[in-house]
Scaffold this motif. Sequence first.
Motif, PDB file in Angstrom:
ATOM      1  N   GLN A   1     -23.882   8.315  32.211  1.00  0.00           N
ATOM      2  CA  GLN A   1     -25.296   8.610  32.166  1.00  0.00           C
ATOM      3  C   GLN A   1     -25.577   9.839  33.014  1.00  0.00           C
ATOM      4  O   GLN A   1     -24.808  10.156  33.933  1.00  0.00           O
ATOM      5  CB  GLN A   1     -26.110   7.412  32.721  1.00  0.00           C
ATOM      6  CG  GLN A   1     -25.939   6.137  31.923  1.00  0.00           C
ATOM      7  CD  GLN A   1     -26.606   4.964  32.603  1.00  0.00           C
ATOM      8  OE1 GLN A   1     -26.648   4.890  33.817  1.00  0.00           O
ATOM      9  NE2 GLN A   1     -27.110   4.032  31.808  1.00  0.00           N
TER      10      GLN A   1
ATOM     11  N   HIS B   1     -21.250   7.939  41.490  1.00  0.00           N
ATOM     12  CA  HIS B   1     -22.367   8.863  41.345  1.00  0.00           C
ATOM     13  C   HIS B   1     -21.887  10.243  41.767  1.00  0.00           C
ATOM     14  O   HIS B   1     -21.340  10.409  42.853  1.00  0.00           O
ATOM     15  CB  HIS B   1     -23.546   8.436  42.217  1.00  0.00           C
ATOM     16  CG  HIS B   1     -24.093   7.088  41.852  1.00  0.00           C
ATOM     17  ND1 HIS B   1     -25.177   6.931  41.022  1.00  0.00           N
ATOM     18  CD2 HIS B   1     -23.687   5.842  42.174  1.00  0.00           C
ATOM     19  CE1 HIS B   1     -25.420   5.636  40.866  1.00  0.00           C
ATOM     20  NE2 HIS B   1     -24.536   4.955  41.555  1.00  0.00           N
TER      21      HIS B   1
ATOM     22  N   ARG C   1     -21.158   3.827  35.281  1.00  0.00           N
ATOM     23  CA  ARG C   1     -21.281   2.382  35.498  1.00  0.00           C
ATOM     24  C   ARG C   1     -20.026   1.715  34.956  1.00  0.00           C
ATOM     25  O   ARG C   1     -19.728   1.799  33.768  1.00  0.00           O
ATOM     26  CB  ARG C   1     -22.536   1.841  34.805  1.00  0.00           C
ATOM     27  CG  ARG C   1     -22.748   0.331  35.019  1.00  0.00           C
ATOM     28  CD  ARG C   1     -24.163  -0.058  34.584  1.00  0.00           C
ATOM     29  NE  ARG C   1     -24.425   0.305  33.208  1.00  0.00           N
ATOM     30  CZ  ARG C   1     -24.139  -0.473  32.152  1.00  0.00           C
ATOM     31  NH1 ARG C   1     -23.556  -1.647  32.345  1.00  0.00           N
ATOM     32  NH2 ARG C   1     -24.438  -0.087  30.937  1.00  0.00           N
ATOM     33  N   ARG C   2     -19.315   1.063  35.850  1.00  0.00           N
ATOM     34  CA  ARG C   2     -18.058   0.404  35.470  1.00  0.00           C
ATOM     35  C   ARG C   2     -18.358  -0.785  34.579  1.00  0.00           C
ATOM     36  O   ARG C   2     -19.199  -1.626  34.892  1.00  0.00           O
ATOM     37  CB  ARG C   2     -17.334  -0.070  36.734  1.00  0.00           C
ATOM     38  CG  ARG C   2     -15.941  -0.646  36.459  1.00  0.00           C
ATOM     39  CD  ARG C   2     -14.978   0.492  36.164  1.00  0.00           C
ATOM     40  NE  ARG C   2     -13.609   0.063  36.280  1.00  0.00           N
ATOM     41  CZ  ARG C   2     -12.910  -0.550  35.317  1.00  0.00           C
ATOM     42  NH1 ARG C   2     -13.475  -0.812  34.172  1.00  0.00           N
ATOM     43  NH2 ARG C   2     -11.663  -0.882  35.526  1.00  0.00           N
ATOM     44  N   LEU C   3     -17.653  -0.862  33.441  1.00  0.00           N
ATOM     45  CA  LEU C   3     -17.821  -1.964  32.502  1.00  0.00           C
ATOM     46  C   LEU C   3     -16.590  -2.858  32.528  1.00  0.00           C
ATOM     47  O   LEU C   3     -15.552  -2.504  33.092  1.00  0.00           O
ATOM     48  CB  LEU C   3     -18.033  -1.420  31.085  1.00  0.00           C
ATOM     49  CG  LEU C   3     -19.201  -0.451  30.887  1.00  0.00           C
ATOM     50  CD1 LEU C   3     -19.257  -0.004  29.432  1.00  0.00           C
ATOM     51  CD2 LEU C   3     -20.519  -1.075  31.304  1.00  0.00           C
TER      52      LEU C   3
ATOM     53  N   ARG D   1     -23.708   9.874  36.399  1.00  0.00           N
ATOM     54  CA  ARG D   1     -23.639   8.544  36.991  1.00  0.00           C
ATOM     55  C   ARG D   1     -22.756   7.691  36.100  1.00  0.00           C
ATOM     56  O   ARG D   1     -22.889   7.715  34.875  1.00  0.00           O
ATOM     57  CB  ARG D   1     -25.046   7.937  37.082  1.00  0.00           C
ATOM     58  CG  ARG D   1     -25.087   6.573  37.752  1.00  0.00           C
ATOM     59  CD  ARG D   1     -26.494   6.283  38.261  1.00  0.00           C
ATOM     60  NE  ARG D   1     -27.485   6.368  37.185  1.00  0.00           N
ATOM     61  CZ  ARG D   1     -27.882   5.317  36.468  1.00  0.00           C
ATOM     62  NH1 ARG D   1     -27.358   4.120  36.710  1.00  0.00           N
ATOM     63  NH2 ARG D   1     -28.790   5.445  35.538  1.00  0.00           N
TER      64      ARG D   1
ATOM     65  N   SER E   1     -25.594   5.239  23.776  1.00  0.00           N
ATOM     66  CA  SER E   1     -24.753   5.183  24.971  1.00  0.00           C
ATOM     67  C   SER E   1     -23.508   6.041  24.782  1.00  0.00           C
ATOM     68  O   SER E   1     -23.092   6.321  23.661  1.00  0.00           O
ATOM     69  CB  SER E   1     -24.351   3.744  25.295  1.00  0.00           C
ATOM     70  OG  SER E   1     -23.426   3.248  24.343  1.00  0.00           O
TER      71      SER E   1
ATOM     72  N   TRP F   1     -16.053   3.239  31.371  1.00  0.00           N
ATOM     73  CA  TRP F   1     -17.291   3.468  32.101  1.00  0.00           C
ATOM     74  C   TRP F   1     -18.387   3.915  31.137  1.00  0.00           C
ATOM     75  O   TRP F   1     -18.093   4.605  30.144  1.00  0.00           O
ATOM     76  CB  TRP F   1     -17.118   4.555  33.158  1.00  0.00           C
ATOM     77  CG  TRP F   1     -16.331   4.169  34.354  1.00  0.00           C
ATOM     78  CD1 TRP F   1     -16.790   3.796  35.589  1.00  0.00           C
ATOM     79  CD2 TRP F   1     -14.898   4.125  34.459  1.00  0.00           C
ATOM     80  NE1 TRP F   1     -15.754   3.522  36.448  1.00  0.00           N
ATOM     81  CE2 TRP F   1     -14.569   3.716  35.776  1.00  0.00           C
ATOM     82  CE3 TRP F   1     -13.845   4.390  33.565  1.00  0.00           C
ATOM     83  CZ2 TRP F   1     -13.262   3.581  36.206  1.00  0.00           C
ATOM     84  CZ3 TRP F   1     -12.544   4.250  33.989  1.00  0.00           C
ATOM     85  CH2 TRP F   1     -12.255   3.832  35.311  1.00  0.00           C
TER      86      TRP F   1
ATOM     87  N   ASP G   1     -18.243   1.815  40.484  1.00  0.00           N
ATOM     88  CA  ASP G   1     -19.221   2.741  39.935  1.00  0.00           C
ATOM     89  C   ASP G   1     -19.093   4.060  40.698  1.00  0.00           C
ATOM     90  O   ASP G   1     -18.512   4.119  41.782  1.00  0.00           O
ATOM     91  CB  ASP G   1     -20.638   2.198  40.075  1.00  0.00           C
ATOM     92  CG  ASP G   1     -20.860   0.957  39.218  1.00  0.00           C
ATOM     93  OD1 ASP G   1     -19.985   0.667  38.378  1.00  0.00           O
ATOM     94  OD2 ASP G   1     -21.901   0.299  39.387  1.00  0.00           O
TER      95      ASP G   1
END
Length: 351
Positions: A349, A323, A330-332, A328, A301, A346, A321
């Motif tokens: 990807q 795009h 993804r909020r963590l 792309r 990752s 984030w 999030d």
Amino acid sequence: MSDADDRPAADGTDDGTDGTDDGTDDGGVVAALEEHLLGETPWLTQVQVAERAGVPLEVANELWHLLGFAHVPDDEAAFTTADVRALQLTSDLIRLGILSQERQDGLVRTWGRSFARLADWQVALLASVAADVGADPTEGLLAISDEALPRVQELQSYVWRRHLLSASSRLLAEQTSGPTATLAVCFVDIVGYTSRSRTLSDRDLVTWLESFESTVLGLTVDRGGRIIKNIGDELLIVASSPEAMADIALELTRRGADPDDPFPAVRAGLAYGEVVTRLGDVFGPVVNIAARLTSVARPSSVLVDIGAYEALTGRADDDADEHTGAYRFRRLRRVSVKGYSRLKVWALQPA
């Protein structure tokens, strides 16, 4: 009286030997290597070197230690005229204002660390070549070094000058920002390094790590980045372009996740912002955050900080999030790591 007039006899008669050393004992090999690599057998003490160079003894001792060499008693003949010349050159650089005390310490330490590592690798390589051709390790090392070292020295000088040109170009491009620069910083860490290293011999481990570094170097340079240094099983990479760094990190994690690719699984942490640059290294919160993100990233990752997120998306953080055409996000959950609490993070990807 000339320097040569002060030299001890070189026939071995003044130290109780018969002058017939065939170079097969350890002492004989070391003496032969000294003459090969230093140009002559050591015959000067530290006091004599300092006197001939016109440099205070305490300065000579300090430089010797900064280079990473062991303490030598003042009365031990461990030096040559090359050491005198090195001190004279250092004195010239100090006189010209190139080396202030602060710069001197940092630069000499960097030289010492860099060349110590390079020398370890080169000696291991020469010994391995000697073993491969069936030569006696000691005699083979002497023979190969005699043939190879002048060529290695010339090649090192060429590589150094080419890197000087590259570094000068970067400096000129960043001169408006002084000792700081805005960079994308990424740490790449091998997953499961400790367990893997326990299953490999020393030689296999070195081969594995060299293959890893070679692959990362190729991918990095092709995309406009550069490797700053390695820290154990971790590499520190920087790039002027956050997109270039994102592509590097994603490609490395992709290859590591491919079961058919021998490249090891890795994880990466990427941050973007202003860093302090000094002696080829980078410092500051951006570097620290990239390192912390790497430590909490899952295998295969890539985690990015808010600076990298905003640079790659072209928009301010909105806790969502995202795009884009190429990536792309993804909020963590916010993460707390040493020195930094509740970092916005984030997972990056490919789109």
